[in-house]
Design an enzyme around this catalytic site. Structure first.
Site, short mmCIF file in Angstrom:
data_model
loop_
_atom_site.label_atom_id
_atom_site.label_comp_id
_atom_site.label_asym_id
_atom_site.label_seq_id
_atom_site.Cartn_x
_atom_site.Cartn_y
_atom_site.Cartn_z
N TYR A 195 18.15 -24.27 -27.13
CA TYR A 195 17.54 -22.94 -27.02
C TYR A 195 18.46 -21.84 -27.55
O TYR A 195 18.03 -20.71 -27.73
CB TYR A 195 17.15 -22.63 -25.56
CG TYR A 195 16.06 -23.52 -24.99
CD1 TYR A 195 15.63 -24.65 -25.67
CD2 TYR A 195 15.45 -23.23 -23.78
CE1 TYR A 195 14.65 -25.47 -25.17
CE2 TYR A 195 14.45 -24.05 -23.26
CZ TYR A 195 14.06 -25.18 -23.95
OH TYR A 195 13.09 -25.99 -23.44
N LYS A 229 20.21 -38.17 -23.19
CA LYS A 229 19.58 -39.09 -24.15
C LYS A 229 20.72 -39.70 -24.96
O LYS A 229 20.80 -39.59 -26.19
CB LYS A 229 18.58 -38.29 -25.02
CG LYS A 229 17.72 -39.14 -25.92
CD LYS A 229 16.67 -39.98 -25.20
CE LYS A 229 15.97 -40.92 -26.17
NZ LYS A 229 15.08 -41.89 -25.50
N ASP A 280 13.82 -39.93 -20.81
CA ASP A 280 12.45 -40.47 -20.79
C ASP A 280 12.23 -41.30 -19.54
O ASP A 280 11.19 -41.23 -18.88
CB ASP A 280 12.13 -41.25 -22.08
CG ASP A 280 13.26 -42.17 -22.53
OD1 ASP A 280 14.34 -42.17 -21.91
OD2 ASP A 280 13.05 -42.91 -23.52
N ASP A 306 14.42 -27.84 -18.50
CA ASP A 306 13.20 -27.03 -18.59
C ASP A 306 11.98 -27.91 -18.33
O ASP A 306 11.11 -27.59 -17.51
CB ASP A 306 13.13 -26.39 -19.99
CG ASP A 306 12.00 -25.40 -20.15
OD1 ASP A 306 11.48 -24.92 -19.12
OD2 ASP A 306 11.63 -25.11 -21.30
N ASP A 356 9.60 -28.48 -14.48
CA ASP A 356 8.15 -28.29 -14.33
C ASP A 356 7.52 -29.55 -13.72
O ASP A 356 6.66 -29.47 -12.84
CB ASP A 356 7.48 -28.02 -15.69
CG ASP A 356 7.43 -26.53 -16.03
OD1 ASP A 356 8.32 -25.80 -15.55
OD2 ASP A 356 6.50 -26.11 -16.75
C1 IPM Z 1 11.80 -21.32 -17.86
C2 IPM Z 1 10.94 -20.84 -18.98
C3 IPM Z 1 11.83 -20.27 -20.06
C4 IPM Z 1 12.77 -21.37 -20.49
C5 IPM Z 1 11.11 -19.66 -21.25
C6 IPM Z 1 10.18 -18.54 -20.82
C7 IPM Z 1 12.05 -19.19 -22.32
O1 IPM Z 1 10.15 -21.88 -19.45
O2 IPM Z 1 12.51 -20.50 -17.27
O3 IPM Z 1 11.76 -22.52 -17.56
O4 IPM Z 1 12.37 -22.26 -21.25
O5 IPM Z 1 13.89 -21.40 -20.04
MG MG Z 2 10.22 -23.64 -18.27
#
Ligand code: IPM
Ligand code: MG
Length: 363
Positions: free
Chosen positions: A147, A196, A228, A252, A256
């Site tokens: 990133y 990885k 993975d 990231d 989620d």
């Molecule tokens: C998070 C979000 C951010 C990231 C985005 C909005 C840049 O997805 O905080 O997880 O990828 O870090």
């Molecule tokens: Mg995120």
């Protein structure tokens, strides 16, 4: 005591959920005799609308001058929002990345645990979760890797080509590994380092440095897992995890996934810390533009992020306990926003949940 708290309301549901968290913070200040003053800071789409850029130098300086910053969420619907007609470096997300880098917020802590009261909302079968329950934390490196690498798009031999680069140095890996091991010492003493390493050089360096850091923590069990496989293990046997330590992009994605096991991403707080007491606290979820302004967003992740802020940046443990206890009580008493309600259960709106929790905090 007096504290200065930066407040980034942000975009989408951000202003609604931050409003509730501030309400709850004020209740805690009242009960425990503190004074919180709030400095409003623009970031993301709301900053683009006012200043034409997703973050200004003044906003970065204002955030730096606070004891801690509480944030809602930023960004909009990429298909319809005019913010996404701008070049990538001017879009809402770029503002957040710039703030993370400018404040050196390299350590992103994302706890994920299953409340007893929300077992029904968990998409993983109860027998898969097992009697131990699900209680883990992802320690995500936040200012390096893909990133923040150099990137460009252009034509190579007449073919449109895009390049993103992934770089880590040993110091960046060491400092985040130290955080993960310190946290593991206060928990069940297990670190799963996710990489990885069967493909990437950066992952092979990651493994080497993590193993070196582990030597100073003989009580902590370290295991390595390929990303993975980890994605699969999270739904196959989630209770095996205590602390997951990983790089920026993997963290990231996995955070989620982990959050969904708790029933709703609307429950999860997060902290982004540098090497001082300062931190930026935000829910793990996004700005949910589809439900913005409807008064139905779940403010719990932001309220719990405010509690984390009290604990980690302001050293107010009792106050944080009071907020977390109030959230638990609201769930026990059956208060639910629509995202965590079971079939046929009564639901409450965003402000109603905030009022209830603020009331419980006041005692
Ligand atoms: C998070 C979000 C951010 C990231 C985005 C909005 C840049 O997805 O905080 O997880 O990828 O870090
Ligand atoms: Mg995120």
């Amino acid at each position: 005591m007096d504290f200065k708290i930066g407040v980034i309301r942000g975009d989408g549901i951000g202003p609604e959920i931050v409003g509730e968290a501030v309400k709850v913070l004020d209740a805690a200040a009242e009960r425990f005799g503190h004074k919180f003053s709030y400095d409003e800071i623009l970031l993301g789409g709301s900053s683009i609308d006012v200043h034409g850029v997703p973050v200004t130098d003044e906003a970065l300086a204002a955030a730096k001058a606070c004891d801690a910053v509480l944030m809602g969420s930023i960004g909009g619907d990429a298909a319809t929002s005019p913010w996404y007609k701008l070049e990538p470096s001017k879009r809402p997300e770029a503002g957040l990345l710039k703030m993370r880098k400018a404040l050196n917020l390299f350590a992103n802590l994302r706890p994920a645990y299953l409340y007893n009261e929300l077992k029904a909302a968990c998409p993983v079968k109860e027998e898969v979760i097992g009697p131990e329950g699900f209680d883990m934390i992802i320690v995500r490196e936040l200012t390096g890797g893909l990133y923040f690498g150099e990137r460009h798009t252009g034509e190579v031999d007449g073919v449109m080509t895009a390049v993103d680069t992934l770089t880590y140095n040993e110091e960046e890996i060491r400092r985040i590994a130290l955080k993960a091991f310190d946290i593991a010492m206060k928990r069940r003493k297990k670190v799963t380092s996710v990489d990885k390493a069967n493909v990437l050089d950066s992952s092979r360096l990651w493994r080497k440095v993590v193993e070196d850091v582990a030597k100073a923590y003989p009580e902590v069990t370290l295991e390595h897992m390929l990303v993975d496989n980890c994605a699969m293990q999270l739904v196959n046997n989630p209770s095996q995890f205590d602390v997951i330590l990983t790089e920026n992009m993997f963290g990231d994605i996995l955070s989620d996934e982990a959050s969904m096991i708790t029933g709703s991403i609307g429950m999860l707080s997060s902290a982004s810390l540098n090497d001082t007491k300062f931190g930026l606290y935000e829910p793990s979820h996004g700005s949910a533009p589809d439900i913005a302004g409807k008064g139905i967003a779940n403010p719990l992740a932001t309220i719990l992020s405010a509690a984390m802020m009290l604990r980690y940046s302001l050293d107010l443990d009792r106050e944080a306990d009071a907020i977390e206890g109030a959230v638990k009580r609201a769930l026990e008493e059956g208060y639910r926003t629509v995202d965590i309600a079971g079939k046929g259960e009564k639901t409450s709106g965003t402000t109603e949940i905030g009022d209830i929790i603020a009331g419980f905090v006041r005692g």
